[in-house]
Design a protein around this motif. Structure first.
Motif, PDB file in Angstrom:
ATOM      1  N   ALA A 112       0.991  -1.341   0.421  1.00  7.64           N
ATOM      2  CA  ALA A 112       0.489   0.041  -0.404  1.00  7.64           C
ATOM      3  C   ALA A 112       0.814   1.522  -0.174  1.00  7.64           C
ATOM      4  N   ALA A 113       1.687   1.607   0.889  1.00  5.64           N
ATOM      5  CA  ALA A 113       2.811   2.431   0.299  1.00  5.64           C
ATOM      6  C   ALA A 113       3.607   2.741  -0.415  1.00  5.64           C
ATOM      7  N   ASN A 118       3.806   5.927  -5.682  1.00  6.27           N
ATOM      8  CA  ASN A 118       3.791   6.026  -7.270  1.00  6.27           C
ATOM      9  C   ASN A 118       3.118   6.958  -7.303  1.00  6.27           C
ATOM     10  N   VAL A 119       1.848   6.661  -6.738  1.00  4.02           N
ATOM     11  CA  VAL A 119       0.776   7.252  -7.949  1.00  4.02           C
ATOM     12  C   VAL A 119       0.961   8.688  -7.016  1.00  4.02           C
ATOM     13  N   THR A 120       1.411   9.352  -6.205  1.00  2.94           N
ATOM     14  CA  THR A 120       1.071  10.587  -5.576  1.00  2.94           C
ATOM     15  C   THR A 120       2.662  11.440  -6.504  1.00  2.94           C
ATOM     16  N   VAL A 121       3.904  10.618  -5.591  1.00  2.00           N
ATOM     17  CA  VAL A 121       5.130  11.352  -5.629  1.00  2.00           C
ATOM     18  C   VAL A 121       5.186  11.124  -7.999  1.00  2.00           C
ATOM     19  N   TRP A 163      12.174   3.028   4.181  1.00  2.00           N
ATOM     20  CA  TRP A 163      13.394   2.163   5.193  1.00  2.00           C
ATOM     21  C   TRP A 163      11.906   2.259   6.361  1.00  2.00           C
ATOM     22  N   GLY A 164      11.283   3.927   6.235  1.00  5.09           N
ATOM     23  CA  GLY A 164      10.267   4.084   7.641  1.00  5.09           C
ATOM     24  C   GLY A 164       9.101   3.184   7.643  1.00  5.09           C
ATOM     25  N   ILE A 165       9.308   2.168   6.866  1.00  2.00           N
ATOM     26  CA  ILE A 165       7.901   1.287   6.983  1.00  2.00           C
ATOM     27  C   ILE A 165       8.427  -0.006   7.810  1.00  2.00           C
ATOM     28  N   ILE A 215       3.393  10.339   3.435  1.00  2.00           N
ATOM     29  CA  ILE A 215       2.979   8.353   3.242  1.00  2.00           C
ATOM     30  C   ILE A 215       2.572   7.466   4.386  1.00  2.00           C
ATOM     31  N   LEU A 216       4.253   8.112   4.830  1.00  3.28           N
ATOM     32  CA  LEU A 216       4.148   7.117   6.315  1.00  3.28           C
ATOM     33  C   LEU A 216       2.838   7.909   7.703  1.00  3.28           C
TER      34      LEU A 216
END
Length: 327
Positions: A112-113, A118-121, A163-165, A215-216
């Motif tokens: 999901a992240a 991909n969609v937003t950026v 890496w934040g995931i 996103i995070l």
């Protein structure tokens, strides 16, 4: 029960109870502040403010020429922001966690992240169309709407998200703190490395950090959908398992009939099925034993009579005669 350090690598007997992050007030405030920072950077670049001037000063300084000895090392370090290699590494780790904890949530959260990333950026990149430093055409210009895809920095945003995931999915507060610090250092280093190499403007990196952080911070809104997707996948898996169990053959019980192990010759067009002859009745009113047509067609089969052999009554020795004595 194992007590050594490798016991933590074994699969847990049942899914652990993991607290799913919620959209708290603190998280919501951070999301709002980061969104305002995101919009401010975009507006500052569009109006060619002092941030664009700073971009050109850093670009003309050419850090890769000031410190050339770092170039080879940073060429490898920047790979930590590429989407393909980082996604494979993190997905392998989260896949093991999914197997160990009997849950698909880590992999679904990662998917999901990355989809949101991909969609937003990607949409902002293509919409603003900014050119990179190596393709700039006019000194002091923001290079917007020129067909580029550099703003915001995809390397930086991907480093923040990937890496934040790991920190987002941490199961203990201590692990969450350590992983948050580690992911922040990696994301900061990847962003500054792209500026050193001259592949991004400084404002590209600033917007990439904000895009990944948004996103995070917004992932808790996706948790209900992730939970429904996990339940649906497990339901489909149970249906497939039930279908496999119902399709397996039932074993034959001991002493039951067993299938024939020889092939039967197919009947031709003019052939008639062979009928077993009926034997005439014996003197006692019972039919005499007849050979089966199956045994006649198989000459190597030993045919035995089903009648019990009759043993003659009395002794087989001749009676001993007594001598006749005279009177």
């Amino acid at each position: 029960m194992r007590t050594d350090i490798f016991a933590r690598l074994d699969r847990e007997p049942e899914p652990p109870k993991i607290e799913i992050p919620r959209m708290s007030r603190t998280r919501l405030a951070l999301f709002g502040g980061t969104s305002a920072f995101y919009v401010a950077i975009v507006v500052a670049v569009l109006v060619s403010s002092w941030l664009v001037t700073l971009d050109w000063k850093v670009m003309l300084f050419r850090p890769y020429q000031q410190w050339p000895e770092l170039h080879a090392t940073l060429d490898y370090f920047v790979v930590l922001g590429q989407r393909g290699p980082t996604a494979v590494m993190v997905a392998a780790w989260l896949g093991w966690r999914s197997w160990r904890q009997h849950t698909l949530r880590p992999l679904l959260v990662l998917g999901a992240a990355l989809l949101l990333l991909n969609v937003t950026v990607g949409a902002v990149k293509l919409g603003l169309g900014r050119l990179g430093p190596h393709y700039a055409t006019q000194i002091g210009s923001a290079e917007m709407f020129a067909g580029g895809d550099i703003f915001p920095s995809g390397h930086t945003a991907n480093a923040v998200v990937t890496w934040g995931i790991l920190a987002y999915l941490a199961t203990t507060p201590r692990a969450r703190r350590y992983l948050s610090a580690l992911s922040a250092v990696v994301a900061l280093g990847v962003g500054l490395t792209t500026v050193y190499l001259g592949t991004h403007w400084l404002t590209d990196v600033l917007l990439g950090w904000a895009a990944g952080l948004l996103i995070l911070l917004g992932l808790p809104w996706c948790e209900p959908l992730i939970g429904r997707a996990e339940a649906l996948i497990f339901a489909v898996r149970e249906r497939l398992r039930a279908g496999r169990r119902s399709g397996t053959s039932v074993p034959v019980a001991a002493g039951g009939p067993r299938p024939a192990m020889y092939r039967q010759r197919p009947l031709g067009a003019d052939d008639e099925p062979v009928r077993e002859p009926v034997a005439p009745a014996g003197p006692a009113g019972r039919p005499a034993a007849a050979r089966s047509t199956l045994t006649q067609s198989r000459p190597h089969t030993v045919v035995r009579s089903e009648r019990t052999p009759v043993t003659p009554a009395g002794s087989r020795r001749p009676p001993r005669s007594r001598p006749v004595t005279g009177g």
